[in-house]
Write a protein that holds these residues in place. Structure first.
Motif, PDB file in Angstrom:
ATOM      1  N   GLU A  98       0.827  -1.206   0.000  1.00  0.00           N
ATOM      2  CA  GLU A  98       0.000   0.000   0.000  1.00  0.00           C
ATOM      3  C   GLU A  98       0.863   1.258   0.000  1.00  0.00           C
ATOM      4  OE1 GLU A  98      -2.699  -3.158   1.707  1.00  0.00           O
ATOM      5  OE2 GLU A  98      -0.573  -2.669   1.712  1.00  0.00           O
ATOM      6  N   SER A 113      -0.870  -8.510   1.915  1.00  0.00           N
ATOM      7  CA  SER A 113      -1.541  -7.230   1.674  1.00  0.00           C
ATOM      8  C   SER A 113      -3.021  -7.447   1.373  1.00  0.00           C
ATOM      9  CB  SER A 113      -0.889  -6.498   0.497  1.00  0.00           C
ATOM     10  OG  SER A 113      -1.642  -5.366   0.136  1.00  0.00           O
ATOM     11  N   LYS A 114      -3.859  -6.685   2.038  1.00  0.00           N
ATOM     12  CA  LYS A 114      -5.288  -6.763   1.747  1.00  0.00           C
ATOM     13  C   LYS A 114      -5.632  -6.074   0.434  1.00  0.00           C
ATOM     14  CE  LYS A 114      -7.125  -7.382   6.390  1.00  0.00           C
ATOM     15  NZ  LYS A 114      -8.095  -6.877   7.390  1.00  0.00           N
ATOM     16  N   TYR A 115      -4.648  -5.438  -0.158  1.00  0.00           N
ATOM     17  CA  TYR A 115      -4.885  -4.844  -1.481  1.00  0.00           C
ATOM     18  C   TYR A 115      -5.299  -5.917  -2.485  1.00  0.00           C
ATOM     19  CZ  TYR A 115      -4.270  -2.042  -5.683  1.00  0.00           C
ATOM     20  OH  TYR A 115      -4.486  -1.395  -6.879  1.00  0.00           O
ATOM     21  N   ARG A 116      -4.961  -7.172  -2.188  1.00  0.00           N
ATOM     22  CA  ARG A 116      -5.322  -8.257  -3.102  1.00  0.00           C
ATOM     23  C   ARG A 116      -6.840  -8.335  -3.288  1.00  0.00           C
ATOM     24  NH1 ARG A 116      -4.079 -10.729   1.764  1.00  0.00           N
ATOM     25  NH2 ARG A 116      -5.569 -12.260   2.581  1.00  0.00           N
ATOM     26  N   LEU A 142      -8.907  -5.795  -3.216  1.00  0.00           N
ATOM     27  CA  LEU A 142      -9.266  -4.677  -4.087  1.00  0.00           C
ATOM     28  C   LEU A 142      -8.874  -4.973  -5.526  1.00  0.00           C
ATOM     29  CD1 LEU A 142     -10.461  -1.862  -4.181  1.00  0.00           C
ATOM     30  CD2 LEU A 142      -8.231  -0.927  -3.582  1.00  0.00           C
ATOM     31  N   LYS A 143      -7.713  -5.571  -5.720  1.00  0.00           N
ATOM     32  CA  LYS A 143      -7.257  -5.923  -7.060  1.00  0.00           C
ATOM     33  C   LYS A 143      -8.192  -6.952  -7.702  1.00  0.00           C
ATOM     34  CE  LYS A 143      -3.186  -7.589  -9.586  1.00  0.00           C
ATOM     35  NZ  LYS A 143      -3.818  -8.754 -10.237  1.00  0.00           N
ATOM     36  N   ASP A 202      -9.621  -2.755  -9.039  1.00  0.00           N
ATOM     37  CA  ASP A 202      -9.281  -1.400  -8.593  1.00  0.00           C
ATOM     38  C   ASP A 202      -9.179  -0.439  -9.775  1.00  0.00           C
ATOM     39  OD1 ASP A 202      -8.498   0.709  -6.931  1.00  0.00           O
ATOM     40  OD2 ASP A 202      -6.382   0.200  -7.109  1.00  0.00           O
ATOM     41  N   LEU A 231      -4.190   5.329   0.984  1.00  0.00           N
ATOM     42  CA  LEU A 231      -4.551   4.628  -0.239  1.00  0.00           C
ATOM     43  C   LEU A 231      -6.012   4.186  -0.182  1.00  0.00           C
ATOM     44  CD1 LEU A 231      -3.753   3.343  -2.983  1.00  0.00           C
ATOM     45  CD2 LEU A 231      -3.232   1.251  -1.698  1.00  0.00           C
ATOM     46  N   TYR A 232      -6.409   3.620   0.955  1.00  0.00           N
ATOM     47  CA  TYR A 232      -7.783   3.150   1.088  1.00  0.00           C
ATOM     48  C   TYR A 232      -8.762   4.308   1.268  1.00  0.00           C
ATOM     49  CZ  TYR A 232      -5.693  -1.459   1.321  1.00  0.00           C
ATOM     50  OH  TYR A 232      -4.993  -2.603   1.012  1.00  0.00           O
ATOM     51  N   ARG A 257      -9.692   5.460  -2.132  1.00  0.00           N
ATOM     52  CA  ARG A 257     -10.605   4.541  -2.818  1.00  0.00           C
ATOM     53  C   ARG A 257     -12.025   4.664  -2.279  1.00  0.00           C
ATOM     54  NH1 ARG A 257      -6.392   4.818  -5.072  1.00  0.00           N
ATOM     55  NH2 ARG A 257      -5.454   3.180  -6.352  1.00  0.00           N
TER      56      ARG A 257
END
Length: 328
Positions: free
Chosen positions: A26, A119-122, A124-125, A129, A163-164, A167
């Motif tokens: 992130e 990463s919890k961005y996964r 979102l991906k 995203d 970052l979050y 979003r």
């Protein structure tokens, strides 16, 4: 960037309580986006805080805490905001901001072969995203599904990361736009102001792209479909710079792009069409950089080290001139 130290300590503190999750990715993505925003003449932190201030003022957010953002997501998911987006004053304030600048892309980061397990961005991906940057087909169902993804996989403290926050603010704003399209309050037809930054460019080498009030696109006066914009911009960049890829020349011997892309619109141009054209122009620059990267280094631009990337950016700099909207 000025917030890196703060983000680092946030990452350490939160990381102490989580064995399988950190903010390393992130941080990397947001720093990259900060740099991209800076190169276009605006401050990403300042922008998202302007949105945040508007939403706090109009009771969409309670405050700037991650807990407040989590509450907003639940309200989006349950459709509780439908009756709250009725204030004309709030829409007028949103008119002055540019959502595309808030969710700016970062093509220099390649996630294809990255380990996203920490990463919890996964999450979102997986939900797409990047689709936020091209909201042509985004509707209230998509927004509610994204809100549900956040509430099911994230903790309120996760939303303290900028970052979050960007979003979630984007989701709220996209919801406001979608609601506005059906209520005809006017957010659709008022586009954000141009970037006020002095760019050095050859004023005789500008490709003029216009999106009129009926969403008709012209390139140097000729009507064009959005699917043709990328090729037209790519061709223009190459003609006004390297002419062709000639590997007999060293990279630093290639002629750099000194022109610019001029993007004009009218007051009644739809946001969706404008953002689609804008994103396509960005993609054209990325593709020319990839052409050079593959020719000289056998790899895409995103895979190169920073020193080499800077050399290619110097040859193919991003120059988009956004104007104030024409009256129609």
């Amino acid at each position: 960037m000025k917030y890196r130290i703060l983000f680092f300590f946030i990452s350490v503190l939160i990381g102490c309580n989580r064995h399988h999750y950190d903010f390393e990715l992130e941080n990397e993505i947001f720093y990259c986006q900060e740099g991209a925003a800076e190169s276009l003449g605006y401050d990403l932190n300042e922008l998202y805080k302007k949105y945040q201030t508007i939403y706090i003022k109009h009771k969409i957010l309670d405050d700037s805490s991650g807990k407040s953002y989590a509450k907003a997501l639940k309200a989006l998911e349950k459709g509780e905001y439908d009756s709250m987006f009725t204030k004309i004053e709030m829409y007028k304030e949103l008119h002055n901001l540019n959502l595309n600048h808030l969710i700016i892309g970062c093509p220099s980061i390649n996630l294809e072969n990255r380990d996203l397990s920490k990463s919890k961005y996964r999450f979102l991906k997986q939900k797409g995203d990047s689709s936020m940057r091209n909201p042509m087909n985004i509707d209230s169902n998509y927004i509610k599904k994204m809100a549900s993804m956040f509430t099911n996989n994230f903790e309120p403290s996760d939303f303290d990361h900028p970052l979050y926050k960007t979003r979630i603010i984007a989701l709220i704003t996209l919801f406001a736009m979608e609601l506005d399209l059906t209520s005809n309050r006017g957010l659709k037809v008022v586009l954000p102001p141009h970037i006020k930054k002095d760019l050095e460019y050859d004023s005789t080498s500008i490709l003029h792209i216009m999106v009129d009030g009926n969403d008709v696109i012209t390139v140097d006066g000729n009507t064009a479909d959005i699917t043709h914009i990328e090729a037209a911009v790519r061709r223009f960049i190459i003609e006004k710079s390297i002419k062709k890829i000639d590997k007999s020349k060293k990279l630093d011997e290639l002629e750099s792009f000194k022109g610019a892309i001029g993007l004009d619109h009218e007051n009644s141009t739809s946001y969706q069409q404008y953002i689609g054209v804008y994103s396509t122009i960005i993609q054209a620059f990325d593709n020319v950089r990839n052409d050079l990267s593959n020719a000289y280094f056998g790899s895409n631009f995103t895979n190169l080290d920073l020193e080499v990337k800077n050399k290619i950016v110097k040859i193919i700099p991003l120059r988009i001139l956004e104007s104030e909207p024409f009256q129609n």
